[in-house]
Design a protein around this motif. Structure first.
Motif, short mmCIF file in Angstrom:
data_model
loop_
_atom_site.label_atom_id
_atom_site.label_comp_id
_atom_site.label_asym_id
_atom_site.label_seq_id
_atom_site.Cartn_x
_atom_site.Cartn_y
_atom_site.Cartn_z
N UNK A 25 0.81 -1.22 0.00
CA UNK A 25 0.00 0.00 0.00
C UNK A 25 0.84 1.27 0.00
N UNK A 26 2.14 1.14 0.35
CA UNK A 26 2.97 2.33 0.39
C UNK A 26 3.81 2.48 -0.87
N UNK A 27 3.66 1.56 -1.83
CA UNK A 27 4.56 1.60 -2.97
C UNK A 27 3.85 2.01 -4.26
N UNK A 28 2.66 2.56 -4.14
CA UNK A 28 1.99 3.05 -5.33
C UNK A 28 1.74 1.96 -6.34
N UNK A 29 2.08 2.25 -7.61
CA UNK A 29 1.75 1.30 -8.66
C UNK A 29 2.68 0.08 -8.64
N UNK A 30 3.79 0.15 -7.95
CA UNK A 30 4.68 -1.01 -7.88
C UNK A 30 4.03 -2.13 -7.08
N UNK A 31 3.09 -1.75 -6.20
CA UNK A 31 2.38 -2.75 -5.39
C UNK A 31 3.36 -3.68 -4.67
N UNK A 47 12.30 -2.20 -8.12
CA UNK A 47 12.65 -0.96 -7.45
C UNK A 47 11.50 0.03 -7.58
N UNK A 48 11.32 0.81 -6.53
CA UNK A 48 10.20 1.75 -6.50
C UNK A 48 10.60 2.93 -5.63
N UNK A 49 9.84 4.00 -5.65
CA UNK A 49 10.15 5.10 -4.74
C UNK A 49 10.12 4.65 -3.29
N UNK A 50 10.83 5.41 -2.49
CA UNK A 50 10.98 5.14 -1.07
C UNK A 50 9.64 5.07 -0.34
N UNK A 95 14.11 -14.78 0.43
CA UNK A 95 13.66 -13.64 1.23
C UNK A 95 14.64 -12.49 1.13
N UNK A 96 15.95 -12.78 1.14
CA UNK A 96 16.90 -11.67 1.15
C UNK A 96 16.91 -10.98 -0.20
N UNK A 97 16.71 -11.76 -1.27
CA UNK A 97 16.62 -11.12 -2.59
C UNK A 97 15.43 -10.18 -2.63
N UNK A 98 14.26 -10.70 -2.20
CA UNK A 98 13.06 -9.88 -2.22
C UNK A 98 13.23 -8.66 -1.32
N UNK A 99 13.73 -8.89 -0.10
CA UNK A 99 13.85 -7.81 0.88
C UNK A 99 14.82 -6.74 0.41
N UNK A 100 15.95 -7.15 -0.15
CA UNK A 100 16.94 -6.15 -0.53
C UNK A 100 16.44 -5.30 -1.69
N UNK A 101 15.71 -5.92 -2.62
CA UNK A 101 15.20 -5.11 -3.74
C UNK A 101 14.10 -4.16 -3.24
N UNK A 102 13.19 -4.70 -2.43
CA UNK A 102 12.04 -3.89 -2.05
C UNK A 102 12.44 -2.78 -1.07
N UNK A 103 13.33 -3.09 -0.11
CA UNK A 103 13.59 -2.11 0.94
C UNK A 103 14.83 -1.26 0.69
N UNK A 104 15.78 -1.76 -0.08
CA UNK A 104 17.04 -1.04 -0.21
C UNK A 104 17.18 -0.28 -1.52
N UNK A 105 16.68 -0.86 -2.60
CA UNK A 105 16.88 -0.20 -3.89
C UNK A 105 15.71 0.74 -4.16
#
Lengths: 507, 127
Positions: free
Chosen positions: A353-359, A364-367, A428-438
């Motif tokens: 809900x916080x990532x807009x259209x990236x869902x 990578x998506x805005x912060x 999980x780390x692949x998903x987490x690093x892309x979603x939260x870090x990039x």
């Protein structure tokens, strides 16, 4: 007879009926009453848990018809644990749904409560046909919940889910009919008495019925050849519904535990351990397939949905070992995985809900606005689900690994669980690093705000992994006692001697 | 009677399984209905087939088993509700995806064959 046994069934039933009648009442009133029902259910479930902990079987004969002729509810440690687990999960999912899921359709609360009704009947019933009825009650509520909110994305996976489950119901009825035609009873305790006495050609019929039942329960539990409906269906459901569905596969696992340890258990003579040699390899393949699915998933929701399949594989591998220690370890893992996976579904929804259209897609998506809190919750949830120390998933897996006897099974189980666990961490780390870090530059327009009830309910389910670690002693003592109780089916049979209540025939 | 009964159950089940595998929503619904008829008849027969027997003690020489009848009644009621739900869902899926394939729009899954299919059906839809 203790009337408290009927409370987990009557409460959601009455609450759900009330919700139907007040479907035009203001949303706030409906919410309050529905939440009150779930809260009361949690209290009742906890008191049942305390009551069952003395290790006796309590039977409730409806209409004072003594078993095996009447319908009975049976409370033992296992059913009390399952009812409590469901009630706790449902409580937090229900709080989460007040974020807006319940405002999309008029009958959300009624369906939610009827779902709980079906689940509680399934856990408490002592009768195979009633188990079928309970499955149907919980399924028809789950169809409604799955479609809740509508949309094309939900119609097609929903159709698959409904059709598969209808075929499963047909198979269930055939199995029940076969069993009844040979054995002449459907009461589980009575079945446990009469199945060992079957001989000759009837043996083949009962074996066929037993294997058919295993197919049905495996479909509910999403064992490998029967699991491909699950990820799309769960990933398309709304968050609180998907989180509640974390307990749906566990109904299949509960039924396997109940029927295959009681009716086809150690004392079942020629039919002892029916199907267990099939279950072990299939469970390991399920685990491996779940890991592959998790690695290949393109969205966080799909990732968590595959985690459901991974945990089913782990659980059934432990259960098919068929020793007291492995059953106890499986029950410990069951508590951990149900709550944490439910929590992960909620956290992933908050992220989406916080990532807009990236869902929830892993791109990578805005912060995100509240990314610190969300990333911590995701980290804890992923750690507990993948089974890394110091959280509960790790202890559960250690218990499972310890419980296996030296032999050919040891190599397979250790290999698959450890390699699978490692690859789950990678996923999980692949998903987490892309979603939260990039992150990319810019802002999401109108990102969802975190509100208190939503954060608390998602956080509480994730925090259950910490609570389980803190209370690991009492919990593992309880699961040990439960496994011990399950592996001595002779005690369950005593409910057949439940006396009728005095004065029952004076009317 | 037993042979006719068994043949009927077998035929219903076989037809049901065949239709369920057709991968179009309407045949699937009809197939599920047939399957559930077959199952209900089978369930009825599990109490042994008796003619003229009553399920009440002291009423007759020959008794029939009341339990399968109760089971069948429950199964029929549940089966009806489920079939009704599937029909509504199939209609919804037809309306949402514009196709009666159980996977929704067929070209999402098989792009090439879907394109052919669209070329075949498109003129009809216009007229």
């Amino acid at each position: 007879m203790n009337h408290l046994l009927t409370a987990p069934i009557l409460l959601p039933l009455l609450g759900g009926i009330l919700q139907i009648f007040m479907s035009f009442a203001p949303l706030g009133l409906r919410r309050t009453l529905a939440l009150a029902t779930t809260t009361l259910l949690l209290v009742v479930a906890f008191s049942l848990l305390l009551m069952a902990d003395d290790g006796t079987y309590r039977a409730y004969a409806f209409g004072n018809w003594a078993p095996p002729f009447g319908i009975v509810l049976v409370l033992d440690r296992l059913s009390a644990m399952m009812v409590f687990m469901t009630a706790l999960l449902a409580f937090f999912c229900h709080i989460y749904s007040t974020r807006g899921t319940d405002a999309v359709g008029r009958h959300f609360h009624a369906l939610f409560l009827f779902q709980l009704l079906g689940l509680n009947i399934a856990f408490l019933t002592g009768d195979l046909f009633n188990l079928f009825v309970a499955f149907e009650v919980l399924l028809i509520a789950s169809y409604g919940l799955l479609m809740h909110g509508g949309g094309t994305a939900r119609t097609v996976p929903g159709l698959h889910y409904v059709v598969l489950n209808l075929i499963g119901s047909s198979l269930f009825l055939i199995a029940v009919g076969l069993l009844y035609s040979v054995v002449g009873t459907l009461n589980m305790a009575d079945l446990a008495v009469k199945v060992p006495q079957v001989s000759g050609n009837d043996l083949l019929l009962v074996r066929a019925a037993g294997m058919l039942l295993l197919v049905v329960f495996a479909l509910k539990a999403a064992l490998l050849p029967l699991c491909f409906w699950l990820p799309r269906a769960y990933a398309s459901a709304t968050a609180p519904v998907a989180a509640l569905f974390a307990v749906m596969t566990k109904v299949g696992i509960y039924a396997i535990l109940r029927v295959y340890l009681l009716v086809f258990g150690d004392d079942a003579g020629p039919l002892a351990h029916l199907g267990m040699d099939w279950l072990f390899p299939l469970a390991l393949v399920t685990l491996a397939a779940g890991v592959v699915g998790a690695l290949g998933s393109d969205g966080l929701r799909k990732l968590v949905a595959w985690q459901v399949i991974i945990s089913v594989g782990t659980l059934l591998a432990a259960i098919s070992l068929n020793t007291v220690a492995s059953t106890s370890a499986a029950l410990f893992y069951l508590l951990n995985t149900t709550w944490v996976v439910g929590g992960l579904f909620l956290v992933v929804d908050l992220v989406a809900r916080q990532r807009g259209s990236a869902q929830d897609r892993i791109v990578t998506a805005p912060r995100m606005r509240s990314r610190t809190l969300l990333s911590v919750l995701f980290l804890i949830g992923a750690t507990a689900a993948a089974g890394l120390p110091p959280l509960s998933g790790f202890f559960a897996k250690v218990l499972i690994l310890e419980s296996v006897q030296p032999g050919i099974e040891l190599g397979w189980l250790w290999g698959v669980i450890l390699v699978g666990g490692f690859l789950t961490v990678v996923a999980y780390s692949r998903a987490g690093s892309i979603v939260f870090w990039r992150n990319v530059e810019g802002h999401v327009r109108d990102p969802g705000q975190l509100t208190l009830p939503v954060t608390v309910s998602a956080g509480a389910l994730i925090a259950m992994s910490l609570v389980i670690v803190a209370f690991a002693g009492p919990i593992s003592r309880y699961t040990d006692a439960t496994a011990q109780q399950l592996h001595t089916p002779s005690a369950y049979i005593e409910i057949l001697e439940t006396p009728m209540v005095n004065g029952g025939d004076t009317l | 009677m037993e042979i006719v009964f068994a043949l009927v159950i077998g035929a219903l089940t076989a037809a049901g399984v065949y239709l369920v595998l057709r991968a179009r929503t309407f045949p699937v619904v009809v197939g599920l209905t047939m399957l559930s008829y077959g199952v209900n008849l089978f369930l009825f027969s599990t109490g042994r087939l008796v003619t003229g027997g009553q399920p009440i003690i002291d009423s007759t020489e020959q008794y029939s088993d009341p339990l399968p009848q109760a089971l069948v009644l429950t199964a029929i009621v549940i089966g009806f509700a489920m079939t009704a739900f599937v029909v509504v869902l199939a209609l919804r899926s037809r309306a949402d995806t514009g196709d009666d394939h159980v996977d929704g729009k067929i070209e999402e899954f098989w792009p090439e064959s879907g394109a052919e299919k669209r070329a075949e059906t498109a003129p009809e839809e216009k007229s």
